[in-house]
Design a protein around this motif. Structure first.
Motif: not given
Length: 388
Positions: A108-135
């Motif tokens: 009837e309604s969507p679940r909540r979603v949590f995206d969890a990551v360990l970050f090293n130095n991937e600034i560009d890839i993180l930008t792609l990831r979060w824009n892809e998943l943002y909605p």
């Protein structure tokens, strides 16, 4: 007579050798016996052995790792195959239909979603990831440390570039954990320590039972429609691994479709633990992208080669030479001169050599294509990297 003399001479030599070897003390027995054995070896044989043995030792030193990887099928069996779920998607198909195609019911309604990551130095890839998943993400959870897994001090790159991610700020739970800096310790121990800290940060972010939790490295990017499907459908497995298209250096080098470590969990307090290994036997097909060593700057390649848990693969200092790294990228060759990590001789031989170039940029993250000029180095035909 000459024949008699000749035979007598040889017999005397052998006999005298036997007498000497028999008369010496036990302490000198080995050396005496060795001298007796060497009487029949000519100088050419000695030269051959003196050259051949060092060459063999040098060959093992230089290529022993390759021999070990090639013989891997002899000492390691293939892992149990996943039960692979077909993945259905089209933008013009309703979510109810998509859920039914997978054998699930729509919620009837969507679940909540949590995206969890360990970050090293991937600034560009993180930008792609979060824009892809943002909605579809309720809370972005990111943990970084001032130490690499190999106990090398590192700057807090996300903290210093946080202004680039203002679009997620209202939904961001950020944490920093201090490194333990224990030199000589197995890097996987530090990695496990940081993943435990990430577990605590996820709880601080407010996750609750039956919320979805994405567990994957920054460069393992689930597609947006995959996460939307899982949040809307009921009866999905408690733990579902995601099959990702495997790329190296950029989306020009498609290695295979065997990346499986990314997973989505229906969270359960006291049971769900953040991990990056196999936790279930089910796999959702074609669920995103894994872009390994996809960096803009050569300096980022060097940093990761020294920093990540498999640092033992940097066997020689020249592996870190910038020119060599640039050549390997454009060739689609392995940075560590390793053979493929496979479990059958057929797969090892089939993947030997450089990765074939791919000129398809279809079904890539939308943000990448909408910002192609900025991220051109990730697209086919752009292998040159900045020194940085």
């Amino acid at each position: 007579m000459s024949n008699g003399y000749s035979n007598s001479k040889k017999t005397d030599d052998i006999d005298s050798c036997g007498e000497v070897c028999g008369q010496v003390s036990s302490g000198a027995f080995t050396m005496s016996r060795l001298r007796c054995m060497l009487r029949g070896i000519d100088i050419r044989t000695c030269i051959v052995f003196s050259v051949l043995i060092p060459l063999i030792i040098f060959g093992i030193y230089m290529h022993g790792q390759k021999v070990t990887y090639f013989l891997r099928p002899l000492w390691e069996s293939p892992p149990k195959p996943f039960e692979e779920y077909p993945h259905y998607y089209h933008e013009n198909v309703t979510m109810e239909t998509l859920c039914h195609l997978h054998g699930w019911k729509i919620r009837e309604s969507p679940r909540r979603v949590f995206d969890a990551v360990l970050f090293n130095n991937e600034i560009d890839i993180l930008t792609l990831r979060w824009n892809e998943l943002y909605p579809y993400i309720t809370q972005f959870v990111l943990l970084e440390s001032n130490s690499t897994f190999t106990s090398i001090p590192k700057p807090l790159l996300f903290a210093s570039n946080r202004q680039q991610f203002k679009f997620v700020e209202p939904r961001l739970t950020y944490g920093m954990v201090g490194g333990r800096f224990r030199k000589g310790e197995n890097p996987f121990v530090e990695e496990a320590y940081q993943r435990v800290a990430l577990d605590q940060l996820i709880r601080i972010a407010g996750i609750q039972d039956d919320d979805l939790l994405i567990m994957s490295d920054v460069d393992e990017i689930p597609s947006a429609h995959t996460i939307n499907l899982l949040r809307w459908c009921d009866d999905i497995p408690p733990v579902l691994h995601l099959q990702l298209r495997n790329y190296l250096y950029s989306f020009e080098y498609h290695v295979d479709d065997k990346s499986w470590r990314a997973s989505v969990h229906r969270y359960k307090a006291g049971k769900t633990r953040y991990a990056h290994y196999r936790q279930a036997d089910v796999l959702l097909s074609d669920a995103g992208w894994h872009c390994s060593f996809c960096f803009r700057y050569i300096s980022q390649f060097i940093f990761k080669m020294k920093a990540y848990s498999h640092t033992d693969r940097v066997r020689f200092s020249h592996y870190l030479d910038p020119k060599r790294i640039q050549d390997k990228i454009c060739q689609g060759a392995n940075l560590f001169d390793m053979l493929p990590e496979e479990h059958t001789f057929k797969e090892i031989i089939g993947k030997m050599g450089p990765i074939p170039h791919s000129y398809s940029a279809v079904h890539l993250p939308a943000y990448l294509l909408n910002n192609a000029e900025k991220y051109r180095y990730l697209l086919p035909g752009n292998c040159k990297r900045e020194s940085g």
